[in-house]
Enzyme design. Structure first.
Site, PDB file in Angstrom:
ATOM      1  N   GLY A   1       0.802  -1.231   0.000  1.00 53.53           N
ATOM      2  CA  GLY A   1       0.000   0.000   0.000  1.00 53.53           C
ATOM      3  C   GLY A   1       0.827   1.270   0.000  1.00 53.53           C
ATOM      4  CB  SER A   2       4.309   2.183  -0.902  1.00 55.87           C
ATOM      5  OG  SER A   2       4.438   1.764  -2.230  1.00 55.87           O
ATOM      6  CG  ASN A   3       1.705   3.266  -5.726  1.00 52.92           C
ATOM      7  OD1 ASN A   3       2.063   4.294  -6.294  1.00 52.92           O
ATOM      8  ND2 ASN A   3       2.347   2.111  -5.866  1.00 52.92           N
TER       9      ASN A   3
ATOM     10  NE  ARG B   1      -8.286 -11.569  -5.355  1.00 51.25           N
ATOM     11  CZ  ARG B   1      -8.324 -12.876  -5.549  1.00 51.25           C
ATOM     12  NH1 ARG B   1      -8.904 -13.377  -6.600  1.00 51.25           N
ATOM     13  NH2 ARG B   1      -7.807 -13.688  -4.651  1.00 51.25           N
TER      14      ARG B   1
ATOM     15  CB  ILE C   1     -10.893  -6.311 -13.151  1.00 51.09           C
ATOM     16  CG1 ILE C   1     -10.310  -6.012 -11.781  1.00 51.09           C
ATOM     17  CG2 ILE C   1     -12.113  -5.476 -13.389  1.00 51.09           C
ATOM     18  CD1 ILE C   1      -9.923  -4.613 -11.603  1.00 51.09           C
TER      19      ILE C   1
ATOM     20  CG  ASN D   1      -3.457  -0.933 -12.932  1.00 54.37           C
ATOM     21  OD1 ASN D   1      -3.347  -1.135 -11.715  1.00 54.37           O
ATOM     22  ND2 ASN D   1      -2.739  -1.605 -13.823  1.00 54.37           N
TER      23      ASN D   1
ATOM     24  CG  HIS E   1       2.083  -2.173 -15.125  1.00 53.31           C
ATOM     25  ND1 HIS E   1       1.790  -3.379 -14.524  1.00 53.31           N
ATOM     26  CD2 HIS E   1       3.104  -2.424 -15.977  1.00 53.31           C
ATOM     27  CE1 HIS E   1       2.598  -4.312 -15.009  1.00 53.31           C
ATOM     28  NE2 HIS E   1       3.405  -3.760 -15.899  1.00 53.31           N
TER      29      HIS E   1
HETATM   30  C1  GAR Z   1       3.134  -1.128  -7.447  1.00 56.08           C
HETATM   31  O1  GAR Z   1       4.460  -1.084  -7.898  1.00 56.08           O
HETATM   32  C2  GAR Z   1       2.172  -1.238  -8.600  1.00 56.08           C
HETATM   33  O2  GAR Z   1       2.607  -0.555  -9.745  1.00 56.08           O
HETATM   34  C3  GAR Z   1       2.170  -2.728  -8.844  1.00 56.08           C
HETATM   35  O3  GAR Z   1       2.117  -3.271  -7.563  1.00 56.08           O
HETATM   36  C4  GAR Z   1       2.884  -2.440  -6.681  1.00 56.08           C
HETATM   37  C5  GAR Z   1       2.085  -2.231  -5.427  1.00 56.08           C
HETATM   38  O4  GAR Z   1       2.878  -1.597  -4.456  1.00 56.08           O
HETATM   39  N1  GAR Z   1       1.055  -3.133  -9.681  1.00 56.08           N
HETATM   40  C6  GAR Z   1       1.138  -4.063 -10.628  1.00 56.08           C
HETATM   41  O5  GAR Z   1       2.142  -4.715 -10.835  1.00 56.08           O
HETATM   42  C7  GAR Z   1      -0.123  -4.239 -11.457  1.00 56.08           C
HETATM   43  N2  GAR Z   1       0.103  -5.036 -12.597  1.00 56.08           N
HETATM   44  P1  GAR Z   1       2.226  -0.882  -3.217  1.00 56.08           P
HETATM   45  O6  GAR Z   1       1.254  -1.893  -2.565  1.00 56.08           O
HETATM   46  O7  GAR Z   1       3.367  -0.576  -2.295  1.00 56.08           O
HETATM   47  O8  GAR Z   1       1.510   0.337  -3.687  1.00 56.08           O
END
Ligand code: GAR
Length: 205
Positions: free
Chosen positions: A16-18, A95, A97, A111, A113
């Protein structure tokens, strides 16, 4: 900004850093939107604690408790309607969708990525880029269309790959870029500056 701020649901499955970057941006008034809900398929994930710290409502479910993907998504859609959500932000939601979610929210679901799409979609994109030997990777924010990281691209930012990078060192720089890019893209949408026309996204500066 509109009188009633855009209400966002963030979907996440892990650290969940984003989510944290979005919540901090909202706290500074830099998001132009309010995070109203966290949706997670991992009730024990660290992101849940982050949401609680920010006082943000959480809908946590276990996919195994439902007969199908469509069944839990129908429940998610009901929660989103109840919370009057105008934008879904997938931030590490691991997941696939279905149309149950995509159809009602197409153009209102984005999203993040960790690669320069269409290169390296799917899981472990940072490792994929390193192993392929590209010299540039980065982060992409895109609308979700039901394919695997395939929807219309809103914003991208590049990160150079260094000769001595490991997955960890590269991930650190890609994540730093994500934490700036995602709140910025959300703000553009909240300010009504993003137009979607087929595959082409235009951002009014
Ligand atoms: C992030 O780097 C995001 O871009 C990636 O998961 C990570 C979640 O990090 N998403 C994907 O790879 C989607 N295909 P976070 O939980 O620290 O935000």
């Amino acid at each position: 900004m509109p009188a009633t701020p855009l209400r966002i649901a963030v979907f996440a499955s892990g650290s969940g850093s984003n989510f944290q970057a979005l919540a901090e941006a909202a706290g500074r008034g830099a998001l132009g939107a309010e995070i109203a809900l966290l949706v997670t398929d991992k009730p024990d994930a660290p992101v849940v604690e982050r949401a609680q710290r920010f006082g943000i409502d959480v809908f946590a479910f276990r996919a195994k408790a439902y007969p199908s993907r469509e069944a839990y998504e129908a429940e998610i859609v009901a929660k989103l309607r109840e919370a009057d959500i105008g934008l879904i932000v997938l931030a590490g939601y691991m997941r696939l969708i279905t149309d149950v979610l995509v159809a009602p929210y197409y153009g209102r679901m984005i999203n993040i990525h960790p690669a320069l799409l269409p290169a390296f979609p799917g899981v472990r994109a940072i490792r994929q880029a390193l192993e392929y030997g590209v010299k540039l990777t980065g982060a992409t924010v895109h609308f979700v269309d039901g394919g695997m990281d395939s929807g219309p691209i809103i914003a991208q930012r590049a990160v150079e790959i260094r000769g001595d990078d490991t997955e960890e060192t590269l991930a650190e720089r890609v994540h730093a870029v994500e934490h700036a890019l995602l709140p910025e893209a959300v703000r553009w949408i909240a300010e009504g500056r993003v137009a979607l026309n087929g595959r082409i996204v235009t951002v009014r500066r």
